[in-house]
Design an enzyme around this catalytic site. Structure first.
Site, PDB file in Angstrom:
ATOM      1  N   LYS A 150       0.850  -1.161   0.312  1.00 54.57           N
ATOM      2  CA  LYS A 150       0.079   0.111  -0.075  1.00 54.57           C
ATOM      3  C   LYS A 150       0.907   1.115  -0.089  1.00 54.57           C
ATOM      4  CE  LYS A 150      -0.558   0.476   5.007  1.00 54.57           C
ATOM      5  NZ  LYS A 150       0.116   1.824   5.004  1.00 54.57           N
ATOM      6  N   HIS A 178      45.853 -11.012   9.492  1.00 55.53           N
ATOM      7  CA  HIS A 178      46.423 -10.009  10.408  1.00 55.53           C
ATOM      8  C   HIS A 178      46.898  -8.827   9.521  1.00 55.53           C
ATOM      9  CE1 HIS A 178      48.657  -8.007  13.465  1.00 55.53           C
ATOM     10  NE2 HIS A 178      49.757  -7.710  13.015  1.00 55.53           N
ATOM     11  N   GLY A 209      16.189   3.447  23.441  1.00 60.86           N
ATOM     12  CA  GLY A 209      16.564   2.272  22.794  1.00 60.86           C
ATOM     13  C   GLY A 209      17.242   2.394  21.820  1.00 60.86           C
TER      14      GLY A 209
END
Length: 474
Positions: A40, A450, A188
């Site tokens: 929609k 590394h 939050g």
């Protein structure tokens, strides 16, 4: 059927084209099912258009501007000028590229796209109401349906998103000017991510939260570095306070809060962003007509095959409840499509990762140490700090750590928590390890490149085994 309706049929009707719905539709198309996908608003749903993607674009842009202007210790001196409307325009370009891709992929997999709002007429039929005057509606008969209508921001009483200074996250991400000051209601993940964005763009940010800390639901030692960094950005926190009302005041607004004792505080700002959570969009579907049940909060309960109480109607994504994560919606969409096609598919939430794109980031998967103990395991924990990582130090971001939780007798990984640079990316390795049934020895024995941040994962596993090289062992 109302006057003017036309009627069509389909094997699978998917309602909502967010990251759950469009994935379900595409997967069903791949399985040679006749699929109709109804949307929609905008293909890609909230995630691609107004949430996940635009927020991460703005996080990246604001991080770049902030770091360029605060790199003196690296010998870099700059004073970036931010044109907010151009930044938002770039963000919108990213969104357009992705949403256009969704449409193309759906069509390429034989999915019929239909614009409109779907509501159930009965358990085998839905009416699609098209927007705009004179557009009418049509009826779609289906063998199976998948509900994926997502969620929307929860409104705080007295803070109407229709009022100009009151913003939801969608509106905040579309601002064409950087506000001078902003009150954020809610600490939050949405509130904290956007607090960082606007603080780095120069906004004076105040965060009010009903609970006693940032990022409720996350362990304290994960949230603590995020709060510390936010305070370094001069974000002002007020905990134990609930937003009660606002009013226009001078050139801006005054936001009032109230604590448990009834003490009222006032905060002046140009705008207020309400980010207190999200609720399911199920009230527009006329679910009762199909016999589909919801819980007291409007969520649709489902089983491990994404089926509702009406077996041929599935629900996926935010409407089905926690965890309300886009990648979970996508997985649930795949499973729903495969179940409909007769495939032996089911959901397994053992290794679902989650990420918070704050500064620093947080990534989690599986169990915490406390949860492992509650489940009857004998957990062993390995930890590696990023301030001992050469690669983290070279990026200028060395806050945080990698923590791995395993079952000590067997060595099997049970969970992991990361706070630090690229946590959202690093957590994937540990999610895969849990899904595959890997042990601490497996992770520790895997040679990691590394110098990389991922070495911290290997070192955390070695620490749990008692032989980490670059940190003291437990």
């Amino acid at each position: 059927m109302v006057v003017g309706d036309i009627s069509t049929g389909t094997d699978v009707l998917v309602i909502g084209a967010g990251p759950g719905g469009y994935v379900a539709a595409i997967r069903a198309g791949q399985l040679d099912l006749d699929v109709t996908l109804v949307e929609k608003d905008a293909y890609g749903g909230t995630c691609l258009n107004y949430g996940c993607i635009p927020s991460k674009a703005m996080i990246t842009a604001s991080d770049l501007a902030h770091e360029a202007g605060h790199a003196e210790e690296m010998g870099i001196y700059a004073d970036p000028e931010v044109e907010m409307d151009e930044m938002v325009g770039w963000k919108d370009g990213v969104v357009d590229q992705l949403t256009g891709g969704v449409e193309k992929l759906a069509k390429a997999n034989g999915v019929e796209l239909m614009e409109g709002r779907a509501e159930f007429a009965d358990e085998k039929k839905a009416r699609i109401v098209h927007s705009g005057g004179g557009q009418g509606s049509e009826t779609v008969e289906f063998e199976h349906a998948i509900v994926s209508t997502g969620s929307r921001p929860i409104q705080v009483p007295g803070f109407d998103f229709g009022d100009d200074p009151v913003l939801d996250s969608r509106q905040a991400l579309a601002l064409d000017e950087v506000p001078e000051s902003l009150v954020i209601v809610g600490a939050g993940y949405i509130g904290m991510e956007l607090a960082g964005v606007f603080a780095k763009l120069g906004t004076d940010v105040t965060v009010v939260e009903m609970l006693d800390s940032v990022l409720p639901g996350y362990e304290d030692d994960l949230a603590r570095p995020v709060k510390k960094k936010a305070e370094e950005l001069d974000i002002d926190f007020h905990f134990g306070e609930a937003a009660s009302e606002w009013e226009e005041s001078g050139d801006g607004i005054t936001v009032r809060t109230e604590d448990e004792e009834g003490t009222v505080s006032e905060f002046g700002a140009e705008k207020v962003l309400v980010a207190v959570g999200r609720e399911p969009v199920t009230d527009t579907l006329e679910l009762d007509n199909a016999g589909v049940e919801t819980d007291e909060d409007g969520f649709i309960p489902t089983d491990d095959r994404a089926r509702t109480n009406v077996e041929h109607i599935h629900a996926i994504g935010d409407v089905a409840g926690e965890p309300m994560l886009a990648h979970v919606a996508s997985k649930e969409g795949q499973v729903a499509a495969e179940v409909i096609a007769g495939e032996p598919s089911a959901l397994d939430y053992q290794a679902v990762p989650a990420a918070v794109f704050t500064d620093p980031e947080i990534g989690t998967v599986g169990m915490t140490e406390a949860e492992a103990e509650e489940e009857g395991f004998e957990p062993v924990v390995g930890k590696f700090p990023f301030n001992a990582s050469g690669r983290a130090l070279t990026t200028g971001h060395a806050d945080g750590f990698v923590r791995i939780v395993a079952d000590e007798p067997s060595g099997f990984l049970l969970g992991a928590q990361i706070v630090g640079p690229e946590a959202s990316e690093l957590i994937a390795e540990l999610g895969l390890a849990i899904e595959m049934g890997a042990t601490l020895e497996d992770v520790a024995a895997t040679i990691h490149t590394h110098p990389t941040l991922s070495e911290a994962v290997m070192e955390a596993a070695e620490n749990a085994l008692g032989h980490a090289i670059h940190t003291l062992n437990r």
